[in-house]
Scaffold this active site. Structure first.
Site, short mmCIF file in Angstrom:
data_model
loop_
_atom_site.label_atom_id
_atom_site.label_comp_id
_atom_site.label_asym_id
_atom_site.label_seq_id
_atom_site.Cartn_x
_atom_site.Cartn_y
_atom_site.Cartn_z
N LEU A 1 -4.42 38.10 -41.01
CA LEU A 1 -5.09 36.94 -40.44
C LEU A 1 -4.04 35.84 -40.32
O LEU A 1 -3.27 35.60 -41.25
CB LEU A 1 -6.22 36.46 -41.35
CG LEU A 1 -7.56 37.19 -41.29
CD1 LEU A 1 -8.48 36.65 -42.38
CD2 LEU A 1 -8.21 37.05 -39.94
N ASP A 2 -4.00 35.16 -39.18
CA ASP A 2 -3.08 34.05 -39.00
C ASP A 2 -3.37 32.96 -40.03
O ASP A 2 -4.50 32.85 -40.52
CB ASP A 2 -3.22 33.45 -37.60
CG ASP A 2 -2.77 34.42 -36.51
OD1 ASP A 2 -1.96 35.31 -36.81
OD2 ASP A 2 -3.25 34.28 -35.37
N PRO A 3 -2.37 32.12 -40.37
CA PRO A 3 -2.63 31.00 -41.29
C PRO A 3 -3.78 30.12 -40.82
O PRO A 3 -4.54 29.60 -41.64
CB PRO A 3 -1.30 30.24 -41.28
CG PRO A 3 -0.27 31.30 -41.03
CD PRO A 3 -0.93 32.25 -40.06
N LEU A 4 -3.95 29.97 -39.50
CA LEU A 4 -5.05 29.16 -38.96
C LEU A 4 -6.42 29.77 -39.26
O LEU A 4 -7.42 29.07 -39.32
CB LEU A 4 -4.89 29.01 -37.44
CG LEU A 4 -6.02 28.32 -36.69
CD1 LEU A 4 -5.98 26.81 -36.94
CD2 LEU A 4 -5.93 28.58 -35.18
N ALA A 5 -6.45 31.10 -39.45
CA ALA A 5 -7.72 31.80 -39.64
C ALA A 5 -8.07 31.92 -41.12
O ALA A 5 -7.20 32.01 -41.99
CB ALA A 5 -7.64 33.19 -39.03
#
Length: 300
Positions: free
Chosen positions: A46-50
């Site tokens: 998962l991306d850091p944003l997610a």
């Protein structure tokens, strides 16, 4: 996946509710330290944003992590209309802004129908896919854009949760290989503007749900017996496969890599057990035999 030899041989799966702002690998290492586990891996970053559901595999469970990558996923996503970034999400630099036309509920519903079902999607440049041995995001950071082939994906559900004049909140159930950032951009274009992801939360992956997940803080508050009791069995992600019970002699043969006679009316991959002990995966052959495919050492 990472290994060390000074820790404990922990086997099982933890469902983590990953917080915003950390990479999946950092989240994995944080939980790994709680267990002092030797071997660990996650099942798709998962991306850091997610935020949201991130299954973490320890010990022999890392052998099923690749299979879990193929699982369908469910997300909640917020799409900011009228803005386009180089990464497809709020972490990127803004590369375009466009006016957002007045949108009715009917217009939005009609748009979402276009992206429901089997569709083709062009992966974003900011992805881990490779071009001539180099990851696309590495090329993108050098200012290089290359042509990407569209890939077949499936959007099972695309539901509008809420809408404002320039923002949509959607719930998406999709197949593996779906890029939500690309979906958000494509929806923006289809609505006569552009779009980028400002929030993303994974709600489900395969048979696992975010409602079952624990935050790092919740895990950190547990003592070791409670932590170990939280582990999900290694064979749980394989529950959809037929199970086969073996005798002690058959199990020994399988462990030595030998095929065994086992007439049965099933085909393909099967779960192998000796009593309650999960041995691993076998392949049911056409000649009425089972061949070992991927064996596990839960007691190791």
């Amino acid at each position: 996946m990472s290994k060390r030899t000074s820790g404990l041989n922990i086997h099982g799966i933890i469902l983590l509710d990953k917080r915003l702002g950390v990479s999946s690998n950092k989240a994995l290492q944080e939980v790994r330290r709680l267990f002092n586990a030797n071997k660990a891996g996650h099942t798709g970053a998962l991306d850091p944003l997610a935020s949201g559901l991130l299954p973490l595999c320890f010990g022999e469970a890392t052998k099923v992590s690749a299979l879990m990558l193929d699982d369908d996923k469910r997300y909640q996503v917020t799409v900011q209309l009228g803005v386009m970034t180089d990464t497809g999400d709020a972490e990127g630099a803004v590369i375009a802004t466009l006016p957002v036309p007045p949108l009715t509920q009917d217009a939005i519903a009609a748009c979402l129908r276009q992206f429901t079902g089997a569709i083709e999607q062009v992966p974003p440049m900011y992805s881990a896919l490779k071009h001539q041995g180099k990851k696309l995001y590495e090329l993108a950071r050098e200012g290089i854009t290359v042509e990407r082939k569209a890939r077949h994906i499936h959007i099972y559900e695309l539901v509008l949760l809420s809408a404002t004049a320039d923002q949509l909140m959607l719930e998406v159930a999709c197949s593996k290989g779906t890029y939500i950032r690309s979906l958000a951009e494509d929806i923006g274009h289809a609505l006569g503007t552009c779009g980028t992801v400002t929030a993303l939360r994974r709600l489900a992956a395969g048979q696992f749900s975010l409602t079952e997940a624990k935050t790092l803080e919740e895990l950190a508050a547990m003592d070791m017996p409670t932590l170990l009791a939280t582990l999900i069995a290694v064979d749980k992600p394989l529950a959809g496969l037929p199970s086969v019970q073996l005798s002690e002699a058959q199990a020994i043969s399988i462990r030595y890599g030998q095929t065994i006679a086992y007439p049965a009316s099933i085909e393909g991959s099967v779960r192998l057990y000796e009593g309650p002990l999960f041995l691993g995966l076998g392949e049911m052959l056409l000649d009425g035999k089972i061949a070992p495919k991927k064996l596990f050492n839960i007691n190791g």
